[in-house]
Structures are given as C-alpha cells and as structure tokens.
Design a protein around this motif. Structure first.
Motif, PDB file in Angstrom:
ATOM      1  N   UNK A 142     -11.059 -23.457  89.303  1.00 51.87           N
ATOM      2  CA  UNK A 142      -9.952 -24.191  88.698  1.00 51.87           C
ATOM      3  C   UNK A 142      -9.926 -24.023  87.191  1.00 51.87           C
ATOM      4  N   UNK A 143      -8.722 -23.857  86.649  1.00 54.77           N
ATOM      5  CA  UNK A 143      -8.500 -23.872  85.211  1.00 54.77           C
ATOM      6  C   UNK A 143      -8.440 -25.351  84.818  1.00 54.77           C
ATOM      7  N   UNK A 144      -9.469 -25.850  84.156  1.00 54.63           N
ATOM      8  CA  UNK A 144      -9.565 -27.276  83.836  1.00 54.63           C
ATOM      9  C   UNK A 144      -8.474 -27.750  82.887  1.00 54.63           C
ATOM     10  N   UNK A 145      -7.937 -26.861  82.099  1.00 54.72           N
ATOM     11  CA  UNK A 145      -6.927 -27.243  81.112  1.00 54.72           C
ATOM     12  C   UNK A 145      -5.645 -27.734  81.789  1.00 54.72           C
ATOM     13  N   UNK A 146      -5.238 -27.086  82.875  1.00 54.98           N
ATOM     14  CA  UNK A 146      -3.997 -27.495  83.535  1.00 54.98           C
ATOM     15  C   UNK A 146      -4.176 -27.753  85.035  1.00 54.98           C
ATOM     16  N   UNK A 147      -5.421 -27.785  85.504  1.00 53.19           N
ATOM     17  CA  UNK A 147      -5.769 -28.068  86.909  1.00 53.19           C
ATOM     18  C   UNK A 147      -5.198 -27.057  87.900  1.00 53.19           C
ATOM     19  N   UNK A 148      -4.793 -25.878  87.430  1.00 48.29           N
ATOM     20  CA  UNK A 148      -4.303 -24.832  88.329  1.00 48.29           C
ATOM     21  C   UNK A 148      -5.468 -24.109  88.980  1.00 48.29           C
TER      22      UNK A 148
END
Length: 162
Positions: A142-148
């Motif tokens: 997961x990309x923690x910055x945008x939860x994608x």
C-alpha cells in the motif's frame, strides 16, 4: 586426465545450475479480489508449487518484485491477512517488517518513481500456535500517502510443525 577434469567441471557446473534454479524458483500466486496488478514475481522460501509449507516457529522469507505505480512514493507498507477456515485474520506485522522502503533489496530506496521495478524482502514470522490447516495468505503493498494499493497477491499455504 584432462578429459576427466573437464567432465567433472561440467558435472559441477550442471549441479550448480540446478541448485540455483531450486533456490530461485518462483512461487506461483493468485490475484487478489481487488483490481490491482500482481507483483512481477514472488519467491517464498523454496516453494515452487502451492500450497507452500510455512514452518511454525520460524520466519518465512518472501521476496516480492513489483512496479511502483506513481511518482514520489515515500511510504509504502505491506499488509498481511490470513484466511483460515473461512475466517479472515489481519496479521500485525512489526513496523520494521511492514515498511517496504526499509526492506528494499539491491540498493533501491524510497522515494519510488512511476514504473520503477524494485524488490522487497518480507521476513514473515510464523507463530507456533497457527493451526495446521490450509490457509490463504494475502499480501498487499500500500502507498501510505493515499492508501492506494500498489500490488496484491494470494498465496495458498499450510502451516506445519518441524
């Protein structure tokens, strides 16, 4: 003498080649229910066919090669869930293990950039109390910055005692 030496070198070379294939055998995985790409490759211990044996009381070594899907990815985290007997159980990884950026291989580091091909090493501790039944292990990045979700896969496994 020279022919004997060459034939032993050839046999040794074939042996090493065979061993390297066993060590680096790619583990077959399935796509998650989400519409996200599979990693480029996954290697779980020395597993080359599902279900993979995950040994209780040890750490499974999981190597995940994936492609970043956007620029400036500073915080990428791994999420693990087990599904056993139809029950989905989130697995709490220590922050040091789930932090993809801290566990990249081959000199890679964050931030990641779109289309960058990187390899993550996950050392997954297997608790001694896991039931010895077929289990689905779902690992998502997961990309923690945008939860994608960047990538996701399902591994069929069975916990075993040594």
């Amino acid at each position: 003498m020279c022919i004997l030496m060459k034939s032993s070198q050839i046999i040794f070379f074939i042996f090493i080649l065979g061993m390297s294939r066993m060590i680096s055998a790619e583990t077959p995985v399935r796509k998650c229910a989400y519409d996200v790409p599979l990693p480029l490759s996954v290697q779980v211990d020395s597993c080359s066919t599902m279900p993979c044996d995950l040994w209780k009381g040890s750490e499974s070594q999981i190597i995940i090669q994936f492609v970043a899907n956007r620029n400036d990815m500073f915080n990428v985290m791994a999420n693990v869930e087990f599904t056993t007997l139809g029950v989905q159980i989130p697995y709490e990884l220590e922050a040091s293990r789930s932090d993809v950026c801290e566990n990249l291989l081959y000199g890679a580091y964050c931030p990641l950039y779109k289309d960058e091909d990187v390899t993550y090493h996950l050392a997954l501790p297997i608790d001694r109390h896991q039931p010895e039944v077929p289990t689905k292990v779902e690992i998502s990045l997961l990309d923690s910055q945008n939860s994608n979700m960047i990538s996701c896969f399902v591994l069929d496994a069975k916990f075993r005692s040594r």
